[in-house]
Write an enzyme that holds these catalytic residues in place. Sequence first.
Site, PDB file in Angstrom:
ATOM      1  N   THR A 211     -69.733 -73.079  36.998  1.00 51.43           N
ATOM      2  CA  THR A 211     -70.466 -74.338  37.151  1.00 51.43           C
ATOM      3  C   THR A 211     -69.550 -75.358  37.819  1.00 51.43           C
ATOM      4  OG1 THR A 211     -71.856 -75.968  36.021  1.00 51.43           O
ATOM      5  CG2 THR A 211     -69.954 -75.199  34.791  1.00 51.43           C
ATOM      6  N   ASN A 212     -69.868 -76.624  37.764  1.00 51.72           N
ATOM      7  CA  ASN A 212     -69.048 -77.648  38.421  1.00 51.72           C
ATOM      8  C   ASN A 212     -69.084 -78.927  37.598  1.00 51.72           C
ATOM      9  OD1 ASN A 212     -71.363 -79.335  39.395  1.00 51.72           O
ATOM     10  ND2 ASN A 212     -71.848 -77.371  40.344  1.00 51.72           N
ATOM     11  N   ARG A 213     -68.510 -79.972  38.094  1.00 48.71           N
ATOM     12  CA  ARG A 213     -68.297 -81.182  37.282  1.00 48.71           C
ATOM     13  C   ARG A 213     -69.449 -82.184  37.361  1.00 48.71           C
ATOM     14  NH1 ARG A 213     -63.623 -83.543  39.736  1.00 48.71           N
ATOM     15  NH2 ARG A 213     -64.044 -85.230  38.283  1.00 48.71           N
TER      16      ARG A 213
END
Length: 402
Positions: A211-213
Amino acid sequence: MIPVLIGKHVVLGVTGSIACYKALDLASKLTQAGALVEVIMTHGASQFVTPLAFRSLTHRQVTTSLSCPQSEHSIEHVALAEKADVVVVAPATAHCIAKAALGLADDPLTTTLLATQAPIIIAPAMDGHMYQNPATQHNLEKLHARGMTIVGPDKGRLASGITGIGRLIETQQLIGHIRAILGRNGYLANKTIVISAGGTQEHIDPARMITNRSSGKMGYALAEAARDQGARTILISAPTSLSDPVAVQVIKVETALEMQQQVNQVASKAEALIMAAAVSDYRPKTTATRKLKKDSNSMDIELVKNPDILVETKGSMVKVGFAAESNDLIENAKLKLVQKGLDLIVANDITTPNGGFGTDTNKVVIISKNGVEENFPLMSKESVAHQILDRIRVLLDKFSPC
Ligand code: PMT
């Protein structure tokens, strides 16, 4: 400041419930957002909190009786009714609801409710059994049938100590309803806007994912701003910790493929698609059904490319993308604008302090397909959202001149 609230007369009717203390918070937040909050208190309400508390928060006179010499509105008892852009009764007791249902007018609040042409929001707060009593339910149905908006109550711990239904809805939710009602005839009324938000999650095994931020804040700010301008707003959200915006259709997804499927379902009916989501470009080729074991020193996970949602969504809607860049902001954003066939791209340098992922602010450059580049200072994601929507509005006006 919240644009849809700035300069709006919000008449806040406060009735005698322990939840009066929450009305102080509501009055304060509405005032901070730019609204002109005119408080009317019943006798019961002033047993719980003082008019002085509301006056201190709103910097305006508080009306407490039909013949109150301190109140500038006391003589002309319909003055507030006429001035109101919206009337909100929060907390609304069973007694006040019953009086309103009967059309009684024996205090400044009930006279205002009868006299106003403005939309009315009723936020009940009371003991659960009182709320569920058929008399109260019937009264609320009557008010609803007369066009009033009933919001809440919530379930939770009540003043009596028991847990049940009857709590005044949370201030932010209530403000969401006020914003939605004030904005419903806004510039984007009758338009459908689809917005994506958050970071997609691509599952490796039952415990792990890529995933990412992205926190979803940018996309959620866009959804609230679109709703505030009257748009029918559909928010397709990857997992976030944010509360669903009021009066927005929220569709929850996890993966890029799910996001694409949902965008496909709704985008054909939309006038605009804004992709603020950080979509994973790759996903694991397979998702293990059991948690992977660490029996070797290295591990290879084969990734396959996800479809590009913006590129593959067909239709005549205005398409807006974001470019999250850590270098060569403008060059990279312009390339994406062309490659993805966009009308606008919002370039944000994710290395900017207080910009990009997770923050409440963002620093963006909005680039249009005809080459216009607009460089904005650091500002709230809410303000960024309004800037984007203003440009979408201009594009929509061009497509459908009156
Ligand atoms: O959520 P926040 O914490 O508030 O952070 C906001 C943000 C930084 C996530 C947001 O402002 C932002 O930049 N969103 C886009 C992030 C991104 O994925 O950028 P990109 O350059 O990789 O993609 C370009 C555009 O194509 C984006 O509009 C993206 O949604 C879209 N895309 C990307 C990949 C893919 N498979 N399909 C797509 O449609």
